[in-house]
Write an enzyme that holds these catalytic residues in place. Sequence first.
Site, PDB file in Angstrom:
ATOM      1  N   GLY A  18      46.046  35.436  79.303  1.00 55.89           N
ATOM      2  CA  GLY A  18      44.604  35.418  79.012  1.00 55.89           C
ATOM      3  C   GLY A  18      43.753  35.836  80.207  1.00 55.89           C
ATOM      4  CB  ILE A  50      44.976  38.364  89.019  1.00 55.21           C
ATOM      5  CG1 ILE A  50      45.160  38.834  90.455  1.00 55.21           C
ATOM      6  CG2 ILE A  50      44.137  39.342  88.247  1.00 55.21           C
ATOM      7  CD1 ILE A  50      46.203  39.878  90.651  1.00 55.21           C
ATOM      8  CB  VAL A  52      40.747  40.498  92.203  1.00 57.69           C
ATOM      9  CG1 VAL A  52      40.451  39.658  93.410  1.00 57.69           C
ATOM     10  CG2 VAL A  52      42.229  40.592  91.946  1.00 57.69           C
ATOM     11  CB  ALA A  55      34.713  47.685  91.091  1.00 52.56           C
ATOM     12  CE  LYS A  83      32.478  51.818  91.025  1.00 49.87           C
ATOM     13  NZ  LYS A  83      33.896  51.445  90.854  1.00 49.87           N
ATOM     14  CG  LEU A 340      47.439  43.243  86.791  1.00 53.56           C
ATOM     15  CD1 LEU A 340      47.054  41.998  87.576  1.00 53.56           C
ATOM     16  CD2 LEU A 340      47.284  44.496  87.640  1.00 53.56           C
ATOM     17  CB  ILE A 353      39.241  46.974  83.984  1.00 55.85           C
ATOM     18  CG1 ILE A 353      39.600  45.600  84.585  1.00 55.85           C
ATOM     19  CG2 ILE A 353      38.396  46.808  82.726  1.00 55.85           C
ATOM     20  CD1 ILE A 353      38.439  44.806  85.109  1.00 55.85           C
TER      21      ILE A 353
END
Length: 508
Positions: A18, A50, A52, A55, A83, A340, A353
């Site tokens: 998840g 994780i 992180v 971005a 961004k 991952l 992502i």
Amino acid sequence: MTQQQTGRPIRSIAIIGGGSAGWMAAAAISKVFGRQIDVTLVESDEIGIIGVGEATVPHLSAFNRLLGIDEAEFVRQTQGSFKLGIQFNDWGRIGDSYVHGFGTIGRDVGLLPFHQYWLKARAHGRGKDIGRYSINTVAAPLDKFTAPPSDAPPNSPLAEIAYAYHFDATLYARFLRRRAEAQGARRIEGKVIAVHRHTDNGFVESVQLENGDHVEADLFLDCTGFRSLLIGNALGVDFDDWTHWLPCDRALAVPCEKVGPPAPYTRSTAREAGWQWRIPLQHRTGNGHVYSSQFMTDDRAADILLANLDGKAQADPRPLRFTTGKRRKLWDRNVIAIGLAGGFLEPLESTAIYLVQAGINRVMSLFPNADCDIALQNVYNEQTDFEYERIRDFLILHYHVTQRTDSEFWNYVRTMRIPDTLQSYIDLFVANGQFFRNGTEMFGLTSWVQVMLGQGLHPRTYHPAVDWIADHDLHALVDHVEKVVASNVSLMPAHEQFIARCCAAPGG
Ligand code: FAD
């Protein structure tokens, strides 16, 4: 031996994990397939995510549209910011800086992209830095941002602004979870301790949780992160390790207090054995140092990171280890790895992502029946290989095309042998500034040209058709584009103002 085909439709999908991958998959599949398919997600609070992955690239807005996500609500709930691109400092040489901006550069004329005209103007001593011809790259360091205004004239630089988001990855997973559950996805909290397979065809039949429960499904999405519980551990699919091309294998991540308004870009500063990121959010700034353990100790990496924060660190640096590469197959039998669990290309261009999103889209468009036909698996795996390899080459470009000679790390990456596919892109660009996007590869001309030039790669000449334009028309074109970009940027609000007006987060 050919497997007996049953033709049975898929009725249930179990998503194991998840993090962003698991909840993006659950939110998309429950939205697109509605309640026709049972979607169950298993995750373990004890293991956690994780956390992180702050971005992104502009493609995420297409994913948000698919899910019917309101942009302002999404940015507000994830403490997000906008961004326009990535600023690369000290990459080609110490002291250099360039922006890889999204969107377009200049205005294409006739057959040729703008940068071809710019190359000739440059040779005449007229053209300024290529960044001066893109609204994204001019606006970013000035901390300006707007989404394309609805009344912007078509073809004006304002109408062509392309942007992505920065967000808090933990809040993002929660945000998606709420949506997925509202659409009917079921969440089970628990730790998977075993994976059971059918003896006849090796398909996964169920995962067993610590409390003894079994979760069965027709199709399993392995979203277990680096643990890769199903595709790696249970099915034993090998991993292709690309560390020899992308030697960074560790990161330290630390949030710090924000000082000043959030910048509308990610900053990537090259260090002696890797690079450091800075990702501005509304409530804090995310930072990390990505480095190669072959060339730097963890203590030295932590010292460099902590000495280069904008504000006070809010925690101790969190260590992360990874191996750049991918599983040889991301779809095997009735298991598809997303995120991952399937592979990781280091975070230099914020592509992970995006790869999750691309994997989910591919699952939905190649959606199998319960036999998981091998023809579908093959197409899925070929497309995924291509996508990973093209991004891999783009990342290697940043390291390899450098003039840095100040450390063993830079000497290694500068002189290493690179994939032939990348060498041919470099050769073509050096010959006369050409770039051809290969099919559906993720990064296009704007990205490759900006990074190649930014890293210090200069074409020997330009396309011969540029000579068909008289010099004074060529100079007028280049000057005009620069002026139009500058005047459009002057109309843009500050990034901070834009956020305050449309999507300020509580406490941001
Ligand atoms: P995870 O977040 O690790 O989730 C795995 C899930 O599996 C968790 O819920 C966990 O609890 C569950 N799980 C594992 N084992 C079990 C078990 N036995 N039983 C039950 N549940 C289990 N991507 C970007 O796009 N942009 C970036 O800027 C970026 N920066 C990054 C920086 C670094 C240093 C790293 C390492 C990655 C970065 N990424 C980035 C990648 C990004 O973090 C991931 O791609 C994304 O978060 C998806 O992760 P995931 O869901 O696959 O894995």
